[in-house]
Motif scaffolding. Structure first.
Motif, PDB file in Angstrom:
ATOM      1  N   ALA A  97      19.196  57.358  60.459  1.00  0.00           N
ATOM      2  CA  ALA A  97      17.854  56.865  60.195  1.00  0.00           C
ATOM      3  C   ALA A  97      17.420  55.955  61.336  1.00  0.00           C
ATOM      4  N   ALA A  98      16.101  55.807  61.487  1.00  0.00           N
ATOM      5  CA  ALA A  98      15.553  55.027  62.595  1.00  0.00           C
ATOM      6  C   ALA A  98      14.801  53.810  62.085  1.00  0.00           C
ATOM      7  N   HIS A  99      14.869  52.742  62.845  1.00  0.00           N
ATOM      8  CA  HIS A  99      14.202  51.490  62.483  1.00  0.00           C
ATOM      9  C   HIS A  99      13.971  50.713  63.777  1.00  0.00           C
ATOM     10  N   PHE A 100      13.109  49.720  63.739  1.00  0.00           N
ATOM     11  CA  PHE A 100      12.856  48.914  64.928  1.00  0.00           C
ATOM     12  C   PHE A 100      14.029  48.012  65.278  1.00  0.00           C
ATOM     13  N   THR A 101      14.853  47.733  64.299  1.00  0.00           N
ATOM     14  CA  THR A 101      15.975  46.850  64.529  1.00  0.00           C
ATOM     15  C   THR A 101      17.181  47.337  63.749  1.00  0.00           C
ATOM     16  N   CYS A 102      18.338  46.865  64.159  1.00  0.00           N
ATOM     17  CA  CYS A 102      19.582  47.349  63.554  1.00  0.00           C
ATOM     18  C   CYS A 102      19.706  46.933  62.086  1.00  0.00           C
ATOM     19  N   ASN A 103      19.252  45.749  61.746  1.00  0.00           N
ATOM     20  CA  ASN A 103      19.311  45.206  60.384  1.00  0.00           C
ATOM     21  C   ASN A 103      20.755  45.066  59.899  1.00  0.00           C
ATOM     22  N   TYR A 104      21.507  44.353  60.674  1.00  0.00           N
ATOM     23  CA  TYR A 104      22.927  44.140  60.383  1.00  0.00           C
ATOM     24  C   TYR A 104      23.190  42.649  60.227  1.00  0.00           C
ATOM     25  N   ARG A 105      23.887  42.308  59.187  1.00  0.00           N
ATOM     26  CA  ARG A 105      24.293  40.911  59.006  1.00  0.00           C
ATOM     27  C   ARG A 105      25.641  40.863  58.330  1.00  0.00           C
ATOM     28  N   ARG A 106      26.506  40.117  58.902  1.00  0.00           N
ATOM     29  CA  ARG A 106      27.782  39.744  58.281  1.00  0.00           C
ATOM     30  C   ARG A 106      28.528  40.922  57.682  1.00  0.00           C
ATOM     31  N   GLY A 107      28.722  41.961  58.477  1.00  0.00           N
ATOM     32  CA  GLY A 107      29.549  43.076  58.045  1.00  0.00           C
ATOM     33  C   GLY A 107      28.831  44.108  57.202  1.00  0.00           C
ATOM     34  N   THR A 108      27.516  43.976  57.081  1.00  0.00           N
ATOM     35  CA  THR A 108      26.739  44.923  56.271  1.00  0.00           C
ATOM     36  C   THR A 108      25.548  45.441  57.067  1.00  0.00           C
ATOM     37  N   VAL A 109      25.359  46.752  57.015  1.00  0.00           N
ATOM     38  CA  VAL A 109      24.171  47.375  57.583  1.00  0.00           C
ATOM     39  C   VAL A 109      23.204  47.621  56.435  1.00  0.00           C
ATOM     40  N   TYR A 110      22.057  47.000  56.487  1.00  0.00           N
ATOM     41  CA  TYR A 110      21.075  47.115  55.419  1.00  0.00           C
ATOM     42  C   TYR A 110      20.088  48.236  55.724  1.00  0.00           C
ATOM     43  N   SER A 111      19.769  49.014  54.693  1.00  0.00           N
ATOM     44  CA  SER A 111      18.876  50.151  54.875  1.00  0.00           C
ATOM     45  C   SER A 111      17.403  49.766  54.837  1.00  0.00           C
ATOM     46  N   THR A 112      17.126  48.532  54.477  1.00  0.00           N
ATOM     47  CA  THR A 112      15.745  48.079  54.396  1.00  0.00           C
ATOM     48  C   THR A 112      15.041  48.265  55.734  1.00  0.00           C
ATOM     49  N   GLY A 113      13.876  48.892  55.694  1.00  0.00           N
ATOM     50  CA  GLY A 113      13.095  49.071  56.895  1.00  0.00           C
ATOM     51  C   GLY A 113      13.308  50.382  57.617  1.00  0.00           C
ATOM     52  N   TYR A 114      14.373  51.080  57.298  1.00  0.00           N
ATOM     53  CA  TYR A 114      14.599  52.375  57.941  1.00  0.00           C
ATOM     54  C   TYR A 114      13.643  53.391  57.308  1.00  0.00           C
ATOM     55  N   GLY A 115      12.716  53.895  58.107  1.00  0.00           N
ATOM     56  CA  GLY A 115      11.645  54.702  57.553  1.00  0.00           C
ATOM     57  C   GLY A 115      11.716  56.175  57.877  1.00  0.00           C
ATOM     58  N   THR A 116      12.590  56.557  58.772  1.00  0.00           N
ATOM     59  CA  THR A 116      12.730  57.960  59.113  1.00  0.00           C
ATOM     60  C   THR A 116      14.176  58.362  58.894  1.00  0.00           C
ATOM     61  N   TRP A 117      14.369  59.361  58.047  1.00  0.00           N
ATOM     62  CA  TRP A 117      15.726  59.757  57.640  1.00  0.00           C
ATOM     63  C   TRP A 117      15.958  61.236  57.909  1.00  0.00           C
ATOM     64  N   GLY A 118      17.209  61.582  58.211  1.00  0.00           N
ATOM     65  CA  GLY A 118      17.595  62.971  58.319  1.00  0.00           C
ATOM     66  C   GLY A 118      17.904  63.543  56.939  1.00  0.00           C
ATOM     67  N   GLN A 119      18.307  64.797  56.931  1.00  0.00           N
ATOM     68  CA  GLN A 119      18.577  65.488  55.663  1.00  0.00           C
ATOM     69  C   GLN A 119      20.020  65.295  55.208  1.00  0.00           C
ATOM     70  N   GLY A 120      20.854  64.800  56.101  1.00  0.00           N
ATOM     71  CA  GLY A 120      22.241  64.508  55.747  1.00  0.00           C
ATOM     72  C   GLY A 120      23.209  65.617  56.114  1.00  0.00           C
ATOM     73  N   THR A 121      24.450  65.221  56.303  1.00  0.00           N
ATOM     74  CA  THR A 121      25.540  66.168  56.540  1.00  0.00           C
ATOM     75  C   THR A 121      26.735  65.739  55.702  1.00  0.00           C
TER      76      THR A 121
END
Length: 127
Positions: A97-121
């Motif tokens: 997924a794509a976002h303007f920023t990584c959105n990572y804090r203290r060992g966690t990647v947060y999905s908030t703000g990620y607005g474009t997603w793939g279909q998954g594998t």
């Protein structure tokens, strides 16, 4: 059309490796951070890793740190996730997924703000 397409999933035995790819198109790839997420049906989506716009250093969830390596190639609009020492608990559908920023804090990647997603594998790790 803005698009992210994941590939590279499959079935692997525990301890094995896979490399996932994420191909981006339809937007200025260099302007976006990219994240990898995974989800098991019935569970919440979990952030796996993320990488900034021009970073060579990615951030990782504690659950995959030391086993997964994320990289990007801006010349090819591609992002990769190398997964080593796979465990059965890594079994999930993996999304980029794509976002303007990584959105990572203290060992966690947060999905908030990620607005474009793939279909998954799908990644399946057998015991």
């Amino acid at each position: 059309e803005v698009q992210l397409v994941e590939s590279g999933g499959g079935l692997v035995q525990a301890g094995g490796s896979l490399r996932l790819s994420c191909a981006a198109s339809g937007f200025t790839f260099d302007d976006y951070a990219i994240g990898w997420f995974r989800q098991v049906p019935g569970n919440e989506r979990e952030g796996v890793s993320c990488i900034g716009i021009s970073d060579t250093r990615a951030e990782y969830a504690d659950s995959v740190k030391g086993r997964f390596t994320m990289s990007r190639d801006n010349s090819k609009n591609m992002v990769y996730l190398r997964m080593d020492s796979l465990k059965p608990e890594d079994t999930a559908t993996y999304y980029c997924a794509a976002h303007f920023t990584c959105n990572y804090r203290r060992g966690t990647v947060y999905s908030t703000g990620y607005g474009t997603w793939g279909q998954g594998t799908q990644v399946t790790v057998s015991p």
